[in-house]
Write an enzyme that holds these catalytic residues in place. Sequence first.
Site, PDB file in Angstrom:
ATOM      1  N   LYS A 126       0.858  -1.186   0.000  1.00  0.00           N
ATOM      2  CA  LYS A 126       0.000   0.000   0.000  1.00  0.00           C
ATOM      3  C   LYS A 126       0.883   1.221   0.000  1.00  0.00           C
ATOM      4  O   LYS A 126       2.019   1.175   0.497  1.00  0.00           O
ATOM      5  CB  LYS A 126      -0.873   0.035   1.257  1.00  0.00           C
ATOM      6  CG  LYS A 126      -2.101   0.896   1.112  1.00  0.00           C
ATOM      7  CD  LYS A 126      -3.210   0.141   0.401  1.00  0.00           C
ATOM      8  CE  LYS A 126      -4.407   1.000   0.091  1.00  0.00           C
ATOM      9  NZ  LYS A 126      -5.545   0.175  -0.340  1.00  0.00           N
ATOM     10  N   ASP A 166      -6.820   4.271  -4.855  1.00  0.00           N
ATOM     11  CA  ASP A 166      -7.548   4.115  -3.591  1.00  0.00           C
ATOM     12  C   ASP A 166      -8.221   5.476  -3.362  1.00  0.00           C
ATOM     13  O   ASP A 166      -8.383   6.241  -4.319  1.00  0.00           O
ATOM     14  CB  ASP A 166      -6.581   3.729  -2.455  1.00  0.00           C
ATOM     15  CG  ASP A 166      -7.283   3.253  -1.185  1.00  0.00           C
ATOM     16  OD1 ASP A 166      -7.633   2.062  -1.107  1.00  0.00           O
ATOM     17  OD2 ASP A 166      -7.497   4.061  -0.260  1.00  0.00           O
ATOM     18  N   PHE A 238     -19.417   8.472  -1.292  1.00  0.00           N
ATOM     19  CA  PHE A 238     -20.018   8.754  -2.610  1.00  0.00           C
ATOM     20  C   PHE A 238     -18.959   8.622  -3.694  1.00  0.00           C
ATOM     21  O   PHE A 238     -19.115   9.120  -4.805  1.00  0.00           O
ATOM     22  CB  PHE A 238     -20.668  10.146  -2.629  1.00  0.00           C
ATOM     23  CG  PHE A 238     -19.672  11.302  -2.572  1.00  0.00           C
ATOM     24  CD1 PHE A 238     -19.058  11.634  -1.383  1.00  0.00           C
ATOM     25  CD2 PHE A 238     -19.353  12.028  -3.716  1.00  0.00           C
ATOM     26  CE1 PHE A 238     -18.137  12.685  -1.334  1.00  0.00           C
ATOM     27  CE2 PHE A 238     -18.443  13.084  -3.679  1.00  0.00           C
ATOM     28  CZ  PHE A 238     -17.829  13.410  -2.477  1.00  0.00           C
ATOM     29  N   ASN A 240     -15.795   6.046  -5.643  1.00  0.00           N
ATOM     30  CA  ASN A 240     -15.760   4.931  -6.583  1.00  0.00           C
ATOM     31  C   ASN A 240     -16.499   3.691  -6.071  1.00  0.00           C
ATOM     32  O   ASN A 240     -17.253   3.052  -6.802  1.00  0.00           O
ATOM     33  CB  ASN A 240     -14.282   4.614  -6.871  1.00  0.00           C
ATOM     34  CG  ASN A 240     -14.106   3.365  -7.670  1.00  0.00           C
ATOM     35  OD1 ASN A 240     -13.875   2.299  -7.122  1.00  0.00           O
ATOM     36  ND2 ASN A 240     -14.264   3.467  -8.973  1.00  0.00           N
ATOM     37  N   VAL A 241     -16.311   3.364  -4.803  1.00  0.00           N
ATOM     38  CA  VAL A 241     -16.904   2.129  -4.274  1.00  0.00           C
ATOM     39  C   VAL A 241     -18.424   2.270  -4.151  1.00  0.00           C
ATOM     40  O   VAL A 241     -19.186   1.404  -4.604  1.00  0.00           O
ATOM     41  CB  VAL A 241     -16.264   1.754  -2.925  1.00  0.00           C
ATOM     42  CG1 VAL A 241     -16.864   0.458  -2.395  1.00  0.00           C
ATOM     43  CG2 VAL A 241     -14.749   1.615  -3.059  1.00  0.00           C
ATOM     44  N   ALA A 242     -18.868   3.389  -3.548  1.00  0.00           N
ATOM     45  CA  ALA A 242     -20.306   3.626  -3.377  1.00  0.00           C
ATOM     46  C   ALA A 242     -21.009   3.638  -4.740  1.00  0.00           C
ATOM     47  O   ALA A 242     -22.110   3.099  -4.904  1.00  0.00           O
ATOM     48  CB  ALA A 242     -20.531   4.949  -2.655  1.00  0.00           C
TER      49      ALA A 242
HETATM   50  O1  2IT Z   1      -8.065  -1.453  -1.069  1.00  0.00           O
HETATM   51  C1  2IT Z   1      -7.917  -1.984  -2.171  1.00  0.00           C
HETATM   52  O2  2IT Z   1      -8.033  -3.205  -2.331  1.00  0.00           O
HETATM   53  C2  2IT Z   1      -7.618  -1.121  -3.326  1.00  0.00           C
HETATM   54  N1  2IT Z   1      -7.522   0.079  -3.158  1.00  0.00           N
HETATM   55  C3  2IT Z   1      -7.385  -1.714  -4.682  1.00  0.00           C
HETATM   56  C4  2IT Z   1      -5.958  -2.125  -4.843  1.00  0.00           C
HETATM   57  C5  2IT Z   1      -5.567  -2.604  -6.205  1.00  0.00           C
HETATM   58  O3  2IT Z   1      -4.374  -2.932  -6.352  1.00  0.00           O
HETATM   59  O4  2IT Z   1      -6.384  -2.667  -7.119  1.00  0.00           O
END
Ligand code: 2IT
Length: 445
Positions: A126, A166, A238, A240-242
């Site tokens: 990360k 992220d 709100f 990418n994930v949402a």
């Molecule tokens: O928290 C995660 O799994 C991501 N931000 C995606 C990480 C990725 O390498 O696609």
Amino acid sequence: MSSVVENFMNYVVAKNPNEPEFHQAVREVVESVMPVVDATPAYKRAKILERIVEPERTIMFRVPWTDDRGEIRVNKGYRVEFNSALGPYKGGLRFHANVTLSTMKFLGFEQTFKNSLTTLPMGGGKGGSDLDPRGMSDNEMMRFCQAFMAELFRHIGADTDVPAGDIGVGGREIGYLFGMYKKLRNEFTGVLTGKGLNWGGSLVRPEATGFGATYFIEEMLKTRGEALQNKKVAVSGFGNVAWGVALKMTDLGAKVVTISGPDGFVHDPDGIKGEKIDYMLQMRASGRDRVQDYADKFKVEFHAGKRPWIVPCDVAVPAAIQNELDENDARALLKNGVKCVCEAANMPVVPKAVHLFQEAKILFAPGKAANAGGVGTSGLEMSQNAQHLCWAREEVDMRLKQIMERIHHTCLTYGQEGTYTNYVKGANVGGFIKVADAMLDQGLV
Ligand code: 2IT
């Protein structure tokens, strides 16, 4: 067993002082896997637990850049290369004001087990910066990304470490980062995922985290003879994930009734669908980091300074950031009859709230299982890059769905407690065993 866990946690805290998020993430895994470690002499002899909580490498660097007024700005840059037992380090980059070494380490640690659960060959890592992207111009973001990559490029590579997006890092940032990497290395390789579709990206990658979480929820509900059709879903965030959750939930007949931002939450009882979902993208692109604009535009309720967990729902999907759902929120959700809580963000639910959900025997999914569809689809992007070809949308989506079904199955295999499935334990043990066995196989490195 609890004293063994406490002793180990004392060791971790002493070695990593002032890193509360990292301690929290380690404790959750150690509580689940200690019985397995205890029953496996080879793990104990090889000090697997002591080794697995220590990142293989932590890179910290200065990111100097110039803003539009000509003012020099200095940010911190990080890449934590946590574990490469299963493959090249893999995980996102986060640009957010609350990024610290502790958040980077918790995310890299989680990522290691998450990536293991996907069954694809990816280690865990990360990175990111304490940059606050709010209000930055396009040009400022480009200069920042170039300055960030001017150091990061020497540490990463398609077979070494493959970052992605992220929080605060989306398609635009990946583009600028990729451009700079390509210029510095003079090579066009799959060194980042989440790339643009016409330059090596994968279909479905933008939607993948939200789609994957929704597929996982579908699998959980099936174990209780239920389906998503007509379910009321509260979502936070709100971004990418949402957005991905709203798309797939609507597709499968559920109704997403909330989204949220730092300013409060929106309650849209008719459901966030169609052009309203598209508007989420516009809000994100505006860089304003608020959701009141949605309430104003579509004439729905806005609750300033509040979180969405007071809205009655069948399914709750925290999709924003760590520790965003606390004990009081959990009590409110349970009182209103929530059936399923799914972490679509990383560690959004505080440990005490997790325990309340588990005591109430409702379905609870930890992020490292439920949000693995994002990195899983990054793995599929790497496969396509390695083959120099692109798969059709249906092919990627089908593989994503299979990945989520397999993760769910792993949770059932390792998480059974009588008739209740403890998905936290299932994900932790299932993810851990693969990494631990690979570390044993590869010797003391
Ligand atoms: O928290 C995660 O799994 C991501 N931000 C995606 C990480 C990725 O390498 O696609």
